[in-house]
Design a protein around this motif. Structure first.
Motif, PDB file in Angstrom:
ATOM      1  N   PHE A  43       0.797  -1.227   0.000  1.00  0.00           N
ATOM      2  CA  PHE A  43       0.000   0.000   0.000  1.00  0.00           C
ATOM      3  C   PHE A  43       0.831   1.279   0.000  1.00  0.00           C
ATOM      4  O   PHE A  43       0.290   2.352  -0.258  1.00  0.00           O
ATOM      5  N   GLY A  44       2.116   1.175   0.318  1.00  0.00           N
ATOM      6  CA  GLY A  44       2.954   2.360   0.453  1.00  0.00           C
ATOM      7  C   GLY A  44       3.145   2.712   1.918  1.00  0.00           C
ATOM      8  O   GLY A  44       2.216   2.590   2.728  1.00  0.00           O
ATOM      9  N   GLY A  45       4.358   3.146   2.271  1.00  0.00           N
ATOM     10  CA  GLY A  45       4.652   3.441   3.671  1.00  0.00           C
ATOM     11  C   GLY A  45       3.797   4.550   4.244  1.00  0.00           C
ATOM     12  O   GLY A  45       3.320   4.469   5.379  1.00  0.00           O
ATOM     13  N   ARG A  46       3.593   5.615   3.468  1.00  0.00           N
ATOM     14  CA  ARG A  46       2.752   6.716   3.938  1.00  0.00           C
ATOM     15  C   ARG A  46       1.313   6.267   4.112  1.00  0.00           C
ATOM     16  O   ARG A  46       0.671   6.552   5.135  1.00  0.00           O
ATOM     17  N   ASN A  47       0.789   5.568   3.114  1.00  0.00           N
ATOM     18  CA  ASN A  47      -0.610   5.146   3.174  1.00  0.00           C
ATOM     19  C   ASN A  47      -0.862   4.225   4.355  1.00  0.00           C
ATOM     20  O   ASN A  47      -1.886   4.331   5.040  1.00  0.00           O
ATOM     21  N   TRP A  48       0.088   3.307   4.590  1.00  0.00           N
ATOM     22  CA  TRP A  48      -0.138   2.371   5.691  1.00  0.00           C
ATOM     23  C   TRP A  48       0.049   3.046   7.044  1.00  0.00           C
ATOM     24  O   TRP A  48      -0.602   2.675   8.019  1.00  0.00           O
ATOM     25  N   THR A  49       0.919   4.043   7.119  1.00  0.00           N
ATOM     26  CA  THR A  49       1.049   4.787   8.368  1.00  0.00           C
ATOM     27  C   THR A  49      -0.271   5.467   8.713  1.00  0.00           C
ATOM     28  O   THR A  49      -0.703   5.482   9.881  1.00  0.00           O
ATOM     29  N   MET A  50      -0.938   6.027   7.708  1.00  0.00           N
ATOM     30  CA  MET A  50      -2.240   6.635   7.933  1.00  0.00           C
ATOM     31  C   MET A  50      -3.248   5.608   8.441  1.00  0.00           C
ATOM     32  O   MET A  50      -3.966   5.844   9.429  1.00  0.00           O
ATOM     33  N   ALA A  51      -3.300   4.449   7.778  1.00  0.00           N
ATOM     34  CA  ALA A  51      -4.281   3.424   8.155  1.00  0.00           C
ATOM     35  C   ALA A  51      -4.003   2.875   9.545  1.00  0.00           C
ATOM     36  O   ALA A  51      -4.924   2.719  10.370  1.00  0.00           O
ATOM     37  N   SER A  52      -2.743   2.566   9.821  1.00  0.00           N
ATOM     38  CA  SER A  52      -2.417   1.961  11.115  1.00  0.00           C
ATOM     39  C   SER A  52      -2.633   2.943  12.264  1.00  0.00           C
ATOM     40  O   SER A  52      -3.023   2.536  13.372  1.00  0.00           O
ATOM     41  N   ALA A  53      -2.394   4.232  12.016  1.00  0.00           N
ATOM     42  CA  ALA A  53      -2.666   5.229  13.058  1.00  0.00           C
ATOM     43  C   ALA A  53      -4.163   5.347  13.324  1.00  0.00           C
ATOM     44  O   ALA A  53      -4.604   5.447  14.477  1.00  0.00           O
ATOM     45  N   ALA A  54      -4.959   5.332  12.262  1.00  0.00           N
ATOM     46  CA  ALA A  54      -6.413   5.421  12.437  1.00  0.00           C
ATOM     47  C   ALA A  54      -6.966   4.209  13.173  1.00  0.00           C
ATOM     48  O   ALA A  54      -7.927   4.325  13.958  1.00  0.00           O
ATOM     49  N   LEU A  55      -6.365   3.033  12.972  1.00  0.00           N
ATOM     50  CA  LEU A  55      -6.834   1.820  13.647  1.00  0.00           C
ATOM     51  C   LEU A  55      -6.666   1.890  15.164  1.00  0.00           C
ATOM     52  O   LEU A  55      -7.327   1.142  15.902  1.00  0.00           O
ATOM     53  N   LEU A  56      -5.815   2.779  15.641  1.00  0.00           N
ATOM     54  CA  LEU A  56      -5.615   2.905  17.085  1.00  0.00           C
ATOM     55  C   LEU A  56      -6.846   3.450  17.794  1.00  0.00           C
ATOM     56  O   LEU A  56      -6.930   3.398  19.033  1.00  0.00           O
ATOM     57  N   LEU A  57      -7.805   3.957  17.048  1.00  0.00           N
ATOM     58  CA  LEU A  57      -9.057   4.386  17.662  1.00  0.00           C
ATOM     59  C   LEU A  57      -9.833   3.207  18.240  1.00  0.00           C
ATOM     60  O   LEU A  57     -10.620   3.374  19.181  1.00  0.00           O
ATOM     61  N   VAL A  58      -9.621   2.018  17.699  1.00  0.00           N
ATOM     62  CA  VAL A  58     -10.346   0.832  18.194  1.00  0.00           C
ATOM     63  C   VAL A  58      -9.955   0.513  19.634  1.00  0.00           C
ATOM     64  O   VAL A  58     -10.827   0.457  20.519  1.00  0.00           O
ATOM     65  N   PRO A  59      -8.668   0.295  19.944  1.00  0.00           N
ATOM     66  CA  PRO A  59      -8.328  -0.025  21.343  1.00  0.00           C
ATOM     67  C   PRO A  59      -8.509   1.138  22.303  1.00  0.00           C
ATOM     68  O   PRO A  59      -8.849   0.919  23.479  1.00  0.00           O
ATOM     69  N   THR A  60      -8.304   2.377  21.847  1.00  0.00           N
ATOM     70  CA  THR A  60      -8.423   3.498  22.774  1.00  0.00           C
ATOM     71  C   THR A  60      -9.873   3.747  23.176  1.00  0.00           C
ATOM     72  O   THR A  60     -10.180   3.901  24.370  1.00  0.00           O
TER      73      THR A  60
END
Length: 509
Positions: free
Chosen positions: A116-133
């Motif tokens: 997906f690209g390093g930038r794109n995946w950084t965006m996705a993985s950061a947004a996924l942190l909303l689930v555990p928080t």
């Protein structure tokens, strides 16, 4: 194809083939098609600025991921006082589960960078942190919640642990070989500091006493959900920052089948074993340290701060020391060789765990949370903490040195298989970088399993006394570090015979 030097971005009118890509057309501004970090002129004129900017925001996102990953390490120590009727074994399980999930996610997160690209995946993985928080914020306000639900939500904190693998794999593509050790060490240290920061700030954010007593406990009591909301907001910030300031590399391409070839490589599994001893120790001890202090040196009576050593004052120190020494490990490995530094790190881990084990033998068991016992044990806490910090310092140095070794191993093999200055050498080096990034994912995934096993060893449900369980665990850990030291010497440092002239030991690894 044009490049904007100030932003480090390109607008591509052609395929990614020029950078070794797959031929797909990149039509967005944040894809870089031509990336040659080993070209000294390219690196000096453009590459270092782009790499530095991506490294900075990668560190921020990874730092946040680590904080969320370890949010249960300190909060679990507060749960009983909030009305949650959990045993020490259950609390250790809560801090262990995120480590298990985080380790399992590291491999797919590594594959996500070229996909997906390093930038794109950084965006996705950061947004996924909303689930555990956000899940954490809801549950800690409901003591009636079944324990299995808590385990499920705690496990989702492992999403933050997966960020490490994708971040490291991404940064590995940005930097030339001579600078990988320092860059990867700095990237990892920034992430590791997230562990120390969450353990330092969480007690203050939620209304508990902290900062060695300079911050007093709130009269309104503990509100764990506050920390979750703060980190949910930071997850949004990290997502937006990655969108605005990071780049994708078209040269960072590989098929999962190609990446999985590293599992057939002997060095992948040797390094995975060693990484269990370094990073597995760092993350496992970081998760368990607050509970170890609480169970052996503190009781909650009399309120509000109880008797003995208040765990929130010191829980962050181990992770802070381990994070600070990780860049040192990478720096030393660049100059002395990764294997030599790694061997010394395992020596330090063995010495430190023997010291902790000796200190635990001086303590009185405290299964009934007796204030008199906690007061007596308190005098041994400085010795316990000193030895434990030796363990953390050695684990941090070992983390940095092992990550220097990974790309060096694959690069050395590529160089020995090709002639200097030939197209075959350039192709082999690009393939080696891709393979090293894939290996980082596998090694990181296996190594992080240690972060799951260490808290489980301390929980030992068949042992009633937490101190006795900890003693048995540290005895096993000491033996394991000695084995790791032996493996490091035998594989990478033992003088090769004529028949083993191609040994990796002589390559500065």
């Amino acid at each position: 194809m044009t490049m904007t030097a100030g932003s480090g971005t390109e607008t591509s009118e052609a395929s990614g083939a020029a950078g070794g890509g797959t031929g797909r057309i990149r039509r967005t501004r944040r894809w870089i098609e031509d990336w040659r970090p080993e070209d000294e002129r390219f690196w000096a004129e453009t590459g270092h600025r782009v790499a530095r900017r991506n490294l900075a925001w990668s560190i921020f996102a990874e730092h946040l991921g680590f904080s969320v990953w370890l949010i249960w390490s300190v909060s679990s120590a507060f749960l009983v006082s909030l009305g949650f009727d959990y045993s020490p074994q259950q609390l250790f399980l809560l801090v262990a589960l995120p480590n298990l999930v985080g380790s399992l996610l590291r491999l797919p997160y590594t594959f996500a960078v070229p996909a997906f690209g390093g930038r794109n995946w950084t965006m996705a993985s950061a947004a996924l942190l909303l689930v555990p928080t956000l899940g954490f914020a809801v549950l800690v306000q409901r003591p009636e919640t079944p324990f299995w639900v808590f385990c499920l939500v705690a496990a989702t904190a492992g999403l933050g642990g997966g960020n490490f693998a994708s971040s490291m794999a991404n940064i590995n593509f940005f930097y030339p070989s001579a600078k990988k050790g320092a860059a990867l060490g700095l990237n990892a240290a920034g992430g590791n500091l997230g562990v120390a920061l969450i353990q330092f700030l969480l007690p203050v954010i939620v209304g508990g006493a902290g900062v060695f007593g300079m911050v007093k406990a709130s009269e309104g009591g503990i509100h764990l959900e506050r920390a979750a909301y703060v980190y949910a907001g930071l997850a949004v910030v990290a997502t937006v920052a990655a969108w605005l300031f990071m780049d994708n590399l078209a040269t960072a391409t590989s098929r999962p089948r190609e990446q999985l070839r590293v599992v057939r490589h002997r060095q992948t599994w040797v390094m995975s074993f060693l990484y269990i001893g370094t990073f597995g120790s760092f993350i496992g001890y970081s998760a368990a340290m607050p509970l170890l202090i609480k169970l052996n040196f503190w009781v909650p009576e009399p309120a509000p701060l109880g008797t003995g050593i208040y765990f929130a004052y010191f829980a962050f120190l181990g992770a802070l020391v381990g994070s600070a020494t990780r860049p040192l490990g990478g720096w030393l490995a660049d100059r002395l060789g990764g294997a030599r530094v790694t061997l010394a790190a395992f020596g330090g881990l063995a010495v430190g765990t023997v010291g902790v084990l000796w200190t635990l033998g001086r303590l009185s068991p405290n299964p009934g949370a007796d204030p008199a016992v906690a007061s007596a044990n308190q005098s041994w806490f400085p010795v316990f903490l000193a030895f434990f910090l030796v363990v953390f310092a050695a684990s941090g140095i070992g983390n940095g040195s092992t990550y220097k070794m990974i790309p060096a191993i694959w690069r050395t093999e590529a160089e020995r298989a090709t002639e200097p200055g030939t197209p075959a050498r350039a192709t082999a080096l690009l393939a080696a970088t891709r393979q090293a990034s894939a290996a980082i994912g596998v090694i990181g995934a296996v190594g992080a399993v240690g972060g799951f096993l260490i808290p489980l060893a301390f929980s030992a449900p068949w042992v009633e006394d937490p101190r006795t369980a900890a003693q048995g665990a540290f005895a096993v850990f000491t033996a394991f570090y000695l084995v790791c030291a032996l493996v490091t010497w035998a594989v990478y440092l033992r003088r090769p015979s004529r028949a083993r002239a191609t040994s990796l030991a002589g390559a500065g690894i």
